[in-house]
Design an enzyme around this catalytic site. Sequence first.
Site, PDB file in Angstrom:
ATOM      1  N   GLU A  99      37.678  24.038  17.634  1.00  0.00           N
ATOM      2  CA  GLU A  99      37.747  23.129  18.875  1.00  0.00           C
ATOM      3  C   GLU A  99      36.168  22.800  19.227  1.00  0.00           C
ATOM      4  OE1 GLU A  99      38.948  24.717  22.825  1.00  0.00           O
ATOM      5  OE2 GLU A  99      39.636  26.368  21.597  1.00  0.00           O
ATOM      6  N   CYS A 157      42.651  26.657  21.185  1.00  0.00           N
ATOM      7  CA  CYS A 157      42.650  27.896  20.355  1.00  0.00           C
ATOM      8  C   CYS A 157      43.868  27.938  19.445  1.00  0.00           C
ATOM      9  CB  CYS A 157      42.857  29.153  21.329  1.00  0.00           C
ATOM     10  SG  CYS A 157      41.478  28.973  22.815  1.00  0.00           S
ATOM     11  N   HIS A 164      46.660  36.354  21.818  1.00  0.00           N
ATOM     12  CA  HIS A 164      45.466  35.615  21.997  1.00  0.00           C
ATOM     13  C   HIS A 164      44.646  36.128  23.002  1.00  0.00           C
ATOM     14  CE1 HIS A 164      42.550  32.400  22.351  1.00  0.00           C
ATOM     15  NE2 HIS A 164      42.894  32.153  23.625  1.00  0.00           N
TER      16      HIS A 164
HETATM   17  N1  CAA Z   1      36.713  46.129  40.208  1.00  0.00           N
HETATM   18  C1  CAA Z   1      37.708  45.980  39.214  1.00  0.00           C
HETATM   19  N2  CAA Z   1      38.217  44.754  39.157  1.00  0.00           N
HETATM   20  C2  CAA Z   1      38.097  43.901  39.765  1.00  0.00           C
HETATM   21  C3  CAA Z   1      36.946  43.780  40.596  1.00  0.00           C
HETATM   22  C4  CAA Z   1      36.167  44.964  40.883  1.00  0.00           C
HETATM   23  N3  CAA Z   1      35.054  45.084  41.627  1.00  0.00           N
HETATM   24  N4  CAA Z   1      36.600  42.493  41.130  1.00  0.00           N
HETATM   25  C5  CAA Z   1      37.529  41.768  40.838  1.00  0.00           C
HETATM   26  N5  CAA Z   1      38.525  42.594  39.874  1.00  0.00           N
HETATM   27  C6  CAA Z   1      39.538  42.144  39.071  1.00  0.00           C
HETATM   28  C7  CAA Z   1      40.290  41.187  39.794  1.00  0.00           C
HETATM   29  O1  CAA Z   1      41.516  41.951  40.571  1.00  0.00           O
HETATM   30  C8  CAA Z   1      41.183  40.360  38.597  1.00  0.00           C
HETATM   31  O2  CAA Z   1      41.994  41.156  37.943  1.00  0.00           O
HETATM   32  P1  CAA Z   1      43.687  40.857  38.153  1.00  0.00           P
HETATM   33  O3  CAA Z   1      43.687  39.456  37.490  1.00  0.00           O
HETATM   34  O4  CAA Z   1      44.491  41.819  37.219  1.00  0.00           O
HETATM   35  O5  CAA Z   1      44.099  40.454  39.288  1.00  0.00           O
HETATM   36  C9  CAA Z   1      40.086  40.397  37.631  1.00  0.00           C
HETATM   37  O6  CAA Z   1      39.316  41.277  37.916  1.00  0.00           O
HETATM   38  C10 CAA Z   1      39.385  38.803  37.632  1.00  0.00           C
HETATM   39  O7  CAA Z   1      38.946  38.576  38.753  1.00  0.00           O
HETATM   40  P2  CAA Z   1      39.386  37.011  39.605  1.00  0.00           P
HETATM   41  O8  CAA Z   1      40.678  36.547  39.197  1.00  0.00           O
HETATM   42  O9  CAA Z   1      38.862  37.011  40.859  1.00  0.00           O
HETATM   43  O10 CAA Z   1      38.156  36.274  38.502  1.00  0.00           O
HETATM   44  P3  CAA Z   1      37.764  34.666  38.536  1.00  0.00           P
HETATM   45  O11 CAA Z   1      38.371  33.960  39.495  1.00  0.00           O
HETATM   46  O12 CAA Z   1      36.059  34.832  38.604  1.00  0.00           O
HETATM   47  O13 CAA Z   1      37.840  34.239  37.103  1.00  0.00           O
HETATM   48  C11 CAA Z   1      39.069  33.782  35.142  1.00  0.00           C
HETATM   49  C12 CAA Z   1      38.752  34.827  35.986  1.00  0.00           C
HETATM   50  C13 CAA Z   1      39.989  32.692  35.748  1.00  0.00           C
HETATM   51  C14 CAA Z   1      39.647  34.357  33.960  1.00  0.00           C
HETATM   52  C15 CAA Z   1      37.606  32.966  34.702  1.00  0.00           C
HETATM   53  O14 CAA Z   1      36.809  33.972  33.996  1.00  0.00           O
HETATM   54  C16 CAA Z   1      37.909  31.609  33.635  1.00  0.00           C
HETATM   55  O15 CAA Z   1      38.176  30.733  34.110  1.00  0.00           O
HETATM   56  N6  CAA Z   1      37.927  31.950  32.137  1.00  0.00           N
HETATM   57  C17 CAA Z   1      38.142  30.878  31.210  1.00  0.00           C
HETATM   58  C18 CAA Z   1      39.598  30.459  31.084  1.00  0.00           C
HETATM   59  C19 CAA Z   1      40.415  31.629  30.294  1.00  0.00           C
HETATM   60  O16 CAA Z   1      39.954  32.430  29.896  1.00  0.00           O
HETATM   61  N7  CAA Z   1      41.863  31.286  30.832  1.00  0.00           N
HETATM   62  C20 CAA Z   1      42.586  32.073  30.005  1.00  0.00           C
HETATM   63  C21 CAA Z   1      43.948  31.603  29.670  1.00  0.00           C
HETATM   64  S1  CAA Z   1      43.708  30.008  28.895  1.00  0.00           S
HETATM   65  C22 CAA Z   1      43.435  30.482  27.221  1.00  0.00           C
HETATM   66  O17 CAA Z   1      43.764  31.756  26.712  1.00  0.00           O
HETATM   67  C23 CAA Z   1      42.702  29.686  26.321  1.00  0.00           C
HETATM   68  C24 CAA Z   1      41.498  30.080  26.119  1.00  0.00           C
HETATM   69  O18 CAA Z   1      40.904  30.746  25.199  1.00  0.00           O
HETATM   70  C25 CAA Z   1      40.289  29.718  27.125  1.00  0.00           C
END
Ligand code: CAA
Length: 414
Positions: A83, A115, A251
């Site tokens: 992609e 992906c 994945h």
């Molecule tokens: N200690 C331990 N854990 C902590 C913590 C701390 N101090 N602070 C936060 N966490 C945990 C949270 O509880 C959360 O865990 P859970 O999901 O189990 O509850 C985890 O860390 C992540 O925290 P947030 O959800 O608050 O993180 P965020 O909002 O900053 O973003 C994300 C996370 C949405 C994955 C972001 O990184 C993102 O947008 N990534 C890109 C999109 C992605 O990867 N999507 C996946 C599905 S789509 C797909 O698979 C296709 C592809 O390849 C893109």
Amino acid sequence: MKTSVGIEALAVALPRRTLHLEDLARARGVDPAKYVAGLGVREMAVADAGEDTVALAATAARRLLEANQIDPATIGLLAVGTETGVDHSKPVASFVQGLVGLPRHMRVFDVQHACYGGTAALMAAAEWIASGVAGGKSAIVICSDIARYGVKTAGEPTQGAGAVAMLVSAHPDLLSFDLGLNGTSSAHVFDFWRPLGRREAVVDGHYSIDCYLEALAGAYREWRGKAEARELVRRGASALPSEQLAALAYHVPFCKMAKKAHGRLRRCDLDDVLGAFDEGREEREAASSFERQVAHSLTLCARVGNVYTGSLYLGLAGMMQEGAAALAGKRIGLFSYGSGCASEFFSGVVGTAAAARIQRAKLNEVVGSRERITVDEYERLMALAADRPPEIPPPPGGFRFTGIHEHRRQYSAG
Ligand code: CAA
């Protein structure tokens, strides 16, 4: 129809540099536990100038050919899932064909669906061989991508880059597919996409997780129905249908996603097979089944980050490296997800020669030979223009993009 078709061998290529997520967390003022425990990622590969999708794909293909002493004349199809291609018209596969010296008489194309593109290519190649029209030839399928969300975005700790090249043949030493069992689930959604002209993906992060899990449930249930019909898994047995698979690879956009996915997969079985269950007990059992069935597939992913099309297959590589001998002759499950979205759950039986085959990929060397960079250096690399030529020549056996001459992308081999 030939029934024994699948992955005979694989090879991996990674950028030469890696960023440790605890360093990134500190620079961003985030608790490192959020990235390392919360997202489950330790390092992410960072592409250097010259390490584009073509260079990574060609390096992986060359490693595959050389390590497995493949005669290029036996290859009749080359497909790249990506992609993050480099041209709106000329596919990455076309560059790779020329760079690694593959024959003229073959099908050469890219497949794009976020992906999931690599899995679409893999299934097209496997079914081409199974149909008999391949005439005894094999295929090379490469998944190559650079996952880029941008500096200081929520997606930043879930970047990565790399390529996985697979030899698909009627001698599936690594994994023989259960043809005809695949379950699919796709829908028109905007969870993650990259409009033309943008280098960084646009993502609705939390929604993308929901889309992934929804797709997994649909694809798994379809696979499970077909597997039950063929009596490969059973309801009412002492183990849930998903527990009858020796291992699972998902994945992996970030490693924690595999844990969420495994919980949802089990939930499908618990809801459909048991109906009611004890939530507390399930939490403990999900944790132990995750360690048993899934954890091995995350060893490489945790050190590379998201490789988009290649992530599932980097997971498979890690699983084989950790436990191919113990898995020989056993059935495993794989889930591929591409945003947008398309997904597929499929299965296969690990070959008895899998341990010997995976050794040829020298994965410890590929992962271990990388250089740890600082956050300042990572930010400098992220700010470079897309077509900036490299500062150093390609390593022996590798390829690098070297510049554009009269609109033609140039590469050199090390
Ligand atoms: N200690 C331990 N854990 C902590 C913590 C701390 N101090 N602070 C936060 N966490 C945990 C949270 O509880 C959360 O865990 P859970 O999901 O189990 O509850 C985890 O860390 C992540 O925290 P947030 O959800 O608050 O993180 P965020 O909002 O900053 O973003 C994300 C996370 C949405 C994955 C972001 O990184 C993102 O947008 N990534 C890109 C999109 C992605 O990867 N999507 C996946 C599905 S789509 C797909 O698979 C296709 C592809 O390849 C893109």
